[in-house]
Design a protein around this motif. Structure first.
Motif, PDB file in Angstrom:
ATOM      1  N   ILE A 227       0.584  -0.923  -0.105  1.00  0.00           N
ATOM      2  CA  ILE A 227       0.215   0.421  -0.206  1.00  0.00           C
ATOM      3  C   ILE A 227       1.074   1.237  -0.103  1.00  0.00           C
ATOM      4  O   ILE A 227       0.461   2.041  -0.746  1.00  0.00           O
ATOM      5  N   ALA A 228       1.816   0.946   0.750  1.00  0.00           N
ATOM      6  CA  ALA A 228       2.924   2.257   0.825  1.00  0.00           C
ATOM      7  C   ALA A 228       3.089   2.648  -0.067  1.00  0.00           C
ATOM      8  O   ALA A 228       3.026   4.002  -1.043  1.00  0.00           O
ATOM      9  N   ARG A 229       3.698   1.948  -1.291  1.00  0.00           N
ATOM     10  CA  ARG A 229       4.548   2.328  -2.766  1.00  0.00           C
ATOM     11  C   ARG A 229       3.267   2.732  -3.740  1.00  0.00           C
ATOM     12  O   ARG A 229       3.776   3.281  -4.966  1.00  0.00           O
ATOM     13  N   VAL A 230       1.798   1.564  -3.857  1.00  0.00           N
ATOM     14  CA  VAL A 230       0.790   2.527  -4.034  1.00  0.00           C
ATOM     15  C   VAL A 230       0.656   4.106  -3.645  1.00  0.00           C
ATOM     16  O   VAL A 230       0.534   4.761  -5.075  1.00  0.00           O
ATOM     17  N   VAL A 231       1.540   4.446  -2.523  1.00  0.00           N
ATOM     18  CA  VAL A 231       0.892   5.824  -2.233  1.00  0.00           C
ATOM     19  C   VAL A 231       2.026   6.689  -2.810  1.00  0.00           C
ATOM     20  O   VAL A 231       1.683   7.980  -3.556  1.00  0.00           O
ATOM     21  N   ALA A 232       3.111   6.499  -3.089  1.00  0.00           N
ATOM     22  CA  ALA A 232       4.769   6.588  -3.651  1.00  0.00           C
ATOM     23  C   ALA A 232       4.082   6.523  -4.888  1.00  0.00           C
ATOM     24  O   ALA A 232       4.400   7.714  -5.994  1.00  0.00           O
ATOM     25  N   ASP A 233       3.528   6.098  -5.432  1.00  0.00           N
ATOM     26  CA  ASP A 233       3.469   6.201  -7.799  1.00  0.00           C
ATOM     27  C   ASP A 233       2.173   6.895  -7.686  1.00  0.00           C
ATOM     28  O   ASP A 233       2.356   7.760  -8.588  1.00  0.00           O
ATOM     29  N   ALA A 234       1.117   7.355  -6.222  1.00  0.00           N
ATOM     30  CA  ALA A 234       0.224   8.516  -6.288  1.00  0.00           C
ATOM     31  C   ALA A 234       1.256   9.381  -6.676  1.00  0.00           C
ATOM     32  O   ALA A 234       0.572  11.142  -7.244  1.00  0.00           O
ATOM     33  N   ILE A 235       1.787   9.788  -5.830  1.00  0.00           N
ATOM     34  CA  ILE A 235       3.010  11.033  -5.676  1.00  0.00           C
ATOM     35  C   ILE A 235       3.822  11.460  -7.122  1.00  0.00           C
ATOM     36  O   ILE A 235       3.388  12.228  -7.529  1.00  0.00           O
ATOM     37  N   ARG A 236       4.023  10.220  -7.172  1.00  0.00           N
ATOM     38  CA  ARG A 236       4.857  10.514  -8.571  1.00  0.00           C
ATOM     39  C   ARG A 236       4.064  11.048 -10.160  1.00  0.00           C
ATOM     40  O   ARG A 236       3.676  11.157 -10.460  1.00  0.00           O
ATOM     41  N   ASP A 237       2.776   9.978 -10.116  1.00  0.00           N
ATOM     42  CA  ASP A 237       1.654  10.064 -11.324  1.00  0.00           C
ATOM     43  C   ASP A 237       1.338  11.437 -10.901  1.00  0.00           C
ATOM     44  O   ASP A 237       0.552  12.056 -11.684  1.00  0.00           O
ATOM     45  N   GLN A 238       0.769  12.414 -10.036  1.00  0.00           N
ATOM     46  CA  GLN A 238       0.271  13.317 -10.048  1.00  0.00           C
ATOM     47  C   GLN A 238       1.233  14.675  -9.706  1.00  0.00           C
ATOM     48  O   GLN A 238       1.164  15.252  -9.399  1.00  0.00           O
ATOM     49  N   GLY A 239       2.390  13.991  -9.907  1.00  0.00           N
ATOM     50  CA  GLY A 239       3.585  15.404 -10.098  1.00  0.00           C
ATOM     51  C   GLY A 239       3.498  16.167  -8.799  1.00  0.00           C
ATOM     52  O   GLY A 239       4.312  17.218  -8.768  1.00  0.00           O
ATOM     53  N   LEU A 240       3.744  15.893  -7.649  1.00  0.00           N
ATOM     54  CA  LEU A 240       4.266  16.391  -6.416  1.00  0.00           C
ATOM     55  C   LEU A 240       5.274  16.502  -6.592  1.00  0.00           C
ATOM     56  O   LEU A 240       5.741  16.240  -6.773  1.00  0.00           O
ATOM     57  N   LEU A 242       7.170  16.252  -3.956  1.00  0.00           N
ATOM     58  CA  LEU A 242       7.701  15.211  -3.174  1.00  0.00           C
ATOM     59  C   LEU A 242       7.978  14.146  -3.805  1.00  0.00           C
ATOM     60  O   LEU A 242       9.195  13.325  -3.559  1.00  0.00           O
ATOM     61  N   ALA A 243       8.238  13.875  -5.556  1.00  0.00           N
ATOM     62  CA  ALA A 243       7.891  12.879  -5.642  1.00  0.00           C
ATOM     63  C   ALA A 243      10.006  13.133  -6.214  1.00  0.00           C
ATOM     64  O   ALA A 243      10.043  12.092  -6.988  1.00  0.00           O
ATOM     65  N   ALA A 244       9.738  14.404  -6.202  1.00  0.00           N
ATOM     66  CA  ALA A 244      11.530  14.190  -6.553  1.00  0.00           C
ATOM     67  C   ALA A 244      12.349  13.913  -5.686  1.00  0.00           C
ATOM     68  O   ALA A 244      13.816  13.131  -5.970  1.00  0.00           O
ATOM     69  N   TYR A 245      11.872  13.845  -4.262  1.00  0.00           N
ATOM     70  CA  TYR A 245      12.586  12.617  -2.992  1.00  0.00           C
ATOM     71  C   TYR A 245      12.266  11.460  -3.267  1.00  0.00           C
ATOM     72  O   TYR A 245      13.010  10.205  -2.092  1.00  0.00           O
ATOM     73  N   LEU A 246      11.647  10.300  -4.186  1.00  0.00           N
ATOM     74  CA  LEU A 246      11.300   8.922  -4.510  1.00  0.00           C
ATOM     75  C   LEU A 246      12.737   8.531  -4.690  1.00  0.00           C
ATOM     76  O   LEU A 246      12.956   8.423  -5.695  1.00  0.00           O
ATOM     77  N   ARG A 247      12.977   7.122  -3.871  1.00  0.00           N
ATOM     78  CA  ARG A 247      14.046   6.369  -4.666  1.00  0.00           C
ATOM     79  C   ARG A 247      13.760   6.067  -5.824  1.00  0.00           C
ATOM     80  O   ARG A 247      12.764   5.949  -6.309  1.00  0.00           O
TER      81      ARG A 247
END
Length: 247
Positions: A227-240, A242-247
């Motif tokens: 589920i955490a990966r789902v949240v991270a994917d949404a952060i990236r897909d929505q262009g937040l 915060l996505a710049a900090y994802l590994r």
């Protein structure tokens, strides 16, 4: 290009978000730090069993004249805040993020957890404004779905609180991650339906039993990681940002 500053992700939520003290249950908020680089600190203040108002305030077991659970108030008549929210606000700084996910316990008919939809949205608005005043970005997250099936298809379970979260996001200028929709999509992708035996229990085996604990709501550690990966994917897909900090 200036280097990215260190940021803190502050998280408010219920048991599906909380760190958890044992392998089961575990929430996604306790697993998401591993998906970011070293510039991100996660402070997860989610607590099991909480509605947005029991997380924020000291709530009584009786309803007031508006149909909401009465709040404890100080000498000046202001609601008494929970220490977790006071401490969070004391540490929040410009560039940080505040993630908020409730709506699972809020539908209780009785106090202290009952929260009506208008009170739910206004509580989100209060938290969003407090974050924005400190230069932080609020992010609303719709309540993650339990696993429920219509035949071989997973269906959503959180109803009006999903809609209320979207409405609060529009009203208060906060992006909304639709974890409810994304979690249902994940359950379908993983082929969880029909659930063996009709519902999840301590004896449920296979992928469903590995993902959930002993009920249809709470996650095992591996389920929470997914589920955490789902949240991270949404952060990236929505262009937040915060996505710049994802590994």
């Amino acid at each position: 290009m200036e280097p990215l500053q260190d940021v803190t992700i502050w998280i408010a939520g219920d048991s599906t978000v909380a760190n958890g003290q044992t392998p089961c249950p575990a929430g996604w908020g306790g697993q998401i730090a591993a998906l970011f680089d070293e510039r991100v600190t996660v402070v997860n203040s989610a607590v099991g069993g909480r509605s947005v108002r029991t997380w924020l305030y000291h709530v009584q077991s009786t309803m007031d004249s508006t149909g909401e659970c009465a709040l404890e108030r100080d000498a000046s008549g202001e609601p008494v805040l929970q220490d977790r929210w006071v401490q969070m606000l004391g540490g929040m700084k410009a560039g940080d993020y505040l993630f908020i996910q409730f709506g699972i316990n809020d539908g209780s008919r009785t106090c202290d957890r009952h929260v009506g939809l208008d009170a739910f949205k206004s509580s989100y608005g209060m938290m969003a404004r407090a974050a924005q005043e400190r230069g932080a970005q609020p992010v609303f997250v719709t309540p993650v779905s339990a696993i429920a099936c219509s035949g071989s298809t997973a269906r959503g379970t959180r109803g009006e609180y999903v809609t209320a979260t979207h409405e609060a996001g529009k009203e208060h200028g906060a992006p909304v991650i639709d974890l409810h929709e994304h979690s249902v999509a994940l359950y379908n992708e993983l082929g969880f339906c029909p659930v063996p035996g009709g519902d999840v229990s301590a004896t449920t085996g296979g992928p469903v039993g590995e993902f959930f604990c002993d009920d249809h709501t709470h996650f095992s550690r591996s389920g929470a990681e997914r589920i955490a990966r789902v949240v991270a994917d949404a952060i990236r897909d929505q262009g937040l940002g915060l996505a710049a900090y994802l590994r």
